[in-house]
Motif scaffolding. Structure first.
Motif, PDB file in Angstrom:
ATOM      1  N   ASP A  51     -42.747   6.227 -17.786  1.00 18.80           N
ATOM      2  CA  ASP A  51     -43.103   5.014 -17.059  1.00 18.80           C
ATOM      3  C   ASP A  51     -42.986   5.273 -15.564  1.00 18.80           C
ATOM      4  O   ASP A  51     -41.891   5.261 -15.008  1.00 18.80           O
ATOM      5  N   ILE A  52     -44.123   5.523 -14.936  1.00 26.21           N
ATOM      6  CA  ILE A  52     -44.159   5.779 -13.502  1.00 26.21           C
ATOM      7  C   ILE A  52     -44.898   4.628 -12.850  1.00 26.21           C
ATOM      8  O   ILE A  52     -46.092   4.446 -13.070  1.00 26.21           O
ATOM      9  N   ASP A  53     -44.164   3.846 -12.102  1.00 27.22           N
ATOM     10  CA  ASP A  53     -44.742   2.699 -11.423  1.00 27.22           C
ATOM     11  C   ASP A  53     -44.583   2.896  -9.917  1.00 27.22           C
ATOM     12  O   ASP A  53     -43.490   2.753  -9.384  1.00 27.22           O
ATOM     13  N   LEU A  54     -45.671   3.279  -9.266  1.00 19.37           N
ATOM     14  CA  LEU A  54     -45.647   3.480  -7.820  1.00 19.37           C
ATOM     15  C   LEU A  54     -46.333   2.331  -7.090  1.00 19.37           C
ATOM     16  O   LEU A  54     -46.733   2.470  -5.943  1.00 19.37           O
ATOM     17  N   SER A  55     -46.427   1.183  -7.765  1.00 20.51           N
ATOM     18  CA  SER A  55     -47.197   0.064  -7.206  1.00 20.51           C
ATOM     19  C   SER A  55     -46.487  -0.621  -6.045  1.00 20.51           C
ATOM     20  O   SER A  55     -47.124  -1.047  -5.093  1.00 20.51           O
ATOM     21  N   LEU A  63     -37.391   4.748  -8.938  1.00 23.65           N
ATOM     22  CA  LEU A  63     -37.843   5.968  -9.617  1.00 23.65           C
ATOM     23  C   LEU A  63     -37.381   7.209  -8.862  1.00 23.65           C
ATOM     24  O   LEU A  63     -36.850   8.149  -9.454  1.00 23.65           O
ATOM     25  N   PHE A  64     -37.563   7.231  -7.552  1.00 24.29           N
ATOM     26  CA  PHE A  64     -37.154   8.385  -6.751  1.00 24.29           C
ATOM     27  C   PHE A  64     -35.645   8.605  -6.836  1.00 24.29           C
ATOM     28  O   PHE A  64     -35.172   9.737  -6.968  1.00 24.29           O
ATOM     29  N   ASN A  65     -34.867   7.521  -6.768  1.00 23.09           N
ATOM     30  CA  ASN A  65     -33.411   7.654  -6.861  1.00 23.09           C
ATOM     31  C   ASN A  65     -32.988   8.187  -8.219  1.00 23.09           C
ATOM     32  O   ASN A  65     -32.085   9.021  -8.318  1.00 23.09           O
ATOM     33  N   ARG A  66     -33.642   7.699  -9.287  1.00 21.75           N
ATOM     34  CA  ARG A  66     -33.306   8.161 -10.627  1.00 21.75           C
ATOM     35  C   ARG A  66     -33.628   9.655 -10.776  1.00 21.75           C
ATOM     36  O   ARG A  66     -32.819  10.416 -11.304  1.00 21.75           O
ATOM     37  N   LEU A  67     -34.789  10.082 -10.297  1.00 21.59           N
ATOM     38  CA  LEU A  67     -35.162  11.495 -10.403  1.00 21.59           C
ATOM     39  C   LEU A  67     -34.291  12.371  -9.511  1.00 21.59           C
ATOM     40  O   LEU A  67     -33.928  13.492  -9.894  1.00 21.59           O
ATOM     41  N   LEU A  68     -33.946  11.872  -8.353  1.00 22.68           N
ATOM     42  CA  LEU A  68     -33.063  12.623  -7.458  1.00 22.68           C
ATOM     43  C   LEU A  68     -31.685  12.799  -8.089  1.00 22.68           C
ATOM     44  O   LEU A  68     -31.100  13.882  -8.040  1.00 22.68           O
ATOM     45  N   TYR A  69     -31.180  11.745  -8.707  1.00 26.18           N
ATOM     46  CA  TYR A  69     -29.888  11.831  -9.378  1.00 26.18           C
ATOM     47  C   TYR A  69     -29.946  12.840 -10.528  1.00 26.18           C
ATOM     48  O   TYR A  69     -29.048  13.671 -10.679  1.00 26.18           O
ATOM     49  N   ARG A  70     -31.015  12.778 -11.334  1.00 24.18           N
ATOM     50  CA  ARG A  70     -31.159  13.714 -12.448  1.00 24.18           C
ATOM     51  C   ARG A  70     -31.244  15.157 -11.973  1.00 24.18           C
ATOM     52  O   ARG A  70     -30.804  16.071 -12.666  1.00 24.18           O
ATOM     53  N   SER A  71     -31.812  15.373 -10.800  1.00 25.69           N
ATOM     54  CA  SER A  71     -31.949  16.742 -10.307  1.00 25.69           C
ATOM     55  C   SER A  71     -30.663  17.262  -9.677  1.00 25.69           C
ATOM     56  O   SER A  71     -30.425  18.465  -9.665  1.00 25.69           O
ATOM     57  N   HIS A  90     -39.175  17.242  -1.464  1.00 27.89           N
ATOM     58  CA  HIS A  90     -40.573  17.108  -1.871  1.00 27.89           C
ATOM     59  C   HIS A  90     -40.942  15.827  -2.612  1.00 27.89           C
ATOM     60  O   HIS A  90     -42.130  15.562  -2.782  1.00 27.89           O
ATOM     61  N   ILE A  91     -39.992  15.041  -3.059  1.00 27.64           N
ATOM     62  CA  ILE A  91     -40.325  13.922  -3.935  1.00 27.64           C
ATOM     63  C   ILE A  91     -41.165  12.856  -3.240  1.00 27.64           C
ATOM     64  O   ILE A  91     -42.022  12.231  -3.853  1.00 27.64           O
ATOM     65  N   HIS A  92     -40.970  12.649  -1.962  1.00 29.35           N
ATOM     66  CA  HIS A  92     -41.703  11.584  -1.262  1.00 29.35           C
ATOM     67  C   HIS A  92     -43.174  11.941  -1.033  1.00 29.35           C
ATOM     68  O   HIS A  92     -43.980  11.057  -0.763  1.00 29.35           O
ATOM     69  N   SER A  93     -43.523  13.200  -1.160  1.00 29.87           N
ATOM     70  CA  SER A  93     -44.922  13.604  -0.980  1.00 29.87           C
ATOM     71  C   SER A  93     -45.652  13.800  -2.308  1.00 29.87           C
ATOM     72  O   SER A  93     -46.816  14.187  -2.314  1.00 29.87           O
ATOM     73  N   MET A  94     -45.004  13.506  -3.438  1.00 34.18           N
ATOM     74  CA  MET A  94     -45.615  13.716  -4.747  1.00 34.18           C
ATOM     75  C   MET A  94     -46.448  12.516  -5.178  1.00 34.18           C
ATOM     76  O   MET A  94     -46.099  11.374  -4.895  1.00 34.18           O
ATOM     77  N   GLY A  98     -47.668  14.828  -9.996  1.00 27.49           N
ATOM     78  CA  GLY A  98     -46.540  15.651  -9.560  1.00 27.49           C
ATOM     79  C   GLY A  98     -45.227  15.127 -10.094  1.00 27.49           C
ATOM     80  O   GLY A  98     -44.346  15.903 -10.479  1.00 27.49           O
ATOM     81  N   ILE A  99     -45.087  13.808 -10.153  1.00 28.89           N
ATOM     82  CA  ILE A  99     -43.861  13.222 -10.685  1.00 28.89           C
ATOM     83  C   ILE A  99     -43.761  13.477 -12.184  1.00 28.89           C
ATOM     84  O   ILE A  99     -42.690  13.772 -12.704  1.00 28.89           O
ATOM     85  N   ARG A 100     -44.887  13.393 -12.887  1.00 26.01           N
ATOM     86  CA  ARG A 100     -44.877  13.716 -14.321  1.00 26.01           C
ATOM     87  C   ARG A 100     -44.465  15.183 -14.540  1.00 26.01           C
ATOM     88  O   ARG A 100     -43.710  15.495 -15.457  1.00 26.01           O
ATOM     89  N   SER A 101     -44.958  16.061 -13.692  1.00 26.67           N
ATOM     90  CA  SER A 101     -44.594  17.471 -13.779  1.00 26.67           C
ATOM     91  C   SER A 101     -43.099  17.654 -13.492  1.00 26.67           C
ATOM     92  O   SER A 101     -42.424  18.443 -14.155  1.00 26.67           O
ATOM     93  N   LEU A 102     -42.582  16.911 -12.514  1.00 26.76           N
ATOM     94  CA  LEU A 102     -41.160  16.979 -12.193  1.00 26.76           C
ATOM     95  C   LEU A 102     -40.317  16.491 -13.369  1.00 26.76           C
ATOM     96  O   LEU A 102     -39.301  17.108 -13.709  1.00 26.76           O
TER      97      LEU A 102
END
Length: 179
Positions: A51-55, A63-71, A90-94, A98-102
């Protein structure tokens, strides 16, 4: 471990919400169907939904905080440092792909990911095709080339850690082990 975490995160809210609505009607425990867990064990990418919601800014920030924490909190110090710093940069430019790949890279197991990033083993084709993995691997390899002498690194395809169970041969070596 990451797949189990994703399975629990997606099914626990469903269990809780269904128990609130049906607690009065039925005292039995709600058990999700087996099919809800199968998508986490399948290698077919079309079954996995992220579930990627960039709206809006709030969902993007979450989403960015969750992925940053996981990394940064994987429990494998080397990966925490390398992966966390790379994702932070790099997350802010994806975009969405790219987020799905991450997310796919974050779902890989720590020992395997470390082996593949440091060129100790060949990654599977499905992992090699991910742009995030390839960019991360290029960063790790360039750091190794710049900061580590070639003689201190394992040859490609060989394990990094050597010597734990080797016997030292020679006059000054111990009788057994590496004491």
């Amino acid at each position: 471990m990451a797949t189990l975490r994703r399975a629990l995160v997606s099914t626990v809210p469903r269990i809780l919400s269904s128990s609130r609505t049906s607690a009065v009607a039925s005292p039995s425990l709600h058990r999700p169907a087996l099919g809800s867990f199968l998508r986490f064990y399948s290698s077919n990418e079309s079954n996995q939904s992220v579930d990627i919601d960039l709206s809006n800014e709030e969902s993007k920030r979450r989403l960015f905080n969750r992925l940053l924490y996981r990394s940064k909190q994987r429990g494998f110090l080397e990966l925490d440092l390398v992966l966390g710093k790379w994702v932070e940069d790099h997350i802010h430019s994806m975009d969405e792909s790219g987020i799905r790949s991450l997310v796919h890279v974050l779902d890989l197991e720590n020992p395997d990911l470390w082996k593949w990033l440091t060129c100790q083993g060949q990654p599977p084709e499905a992992v090699k095709k991910k742009p995030v993995f390839m960019a991360l691997r290029e960063k790790v390899v360039s750091n190794l080339d710049n900061h580590a002498a070639p003689e201190t690194r394992a040859t490609p395809g060989q394990p990094w850690v050597r010597g734990w169970d080797d016997f030292k041969k020679g006059r000054d070596g111990p009788i057994t082990g590496n004491q």
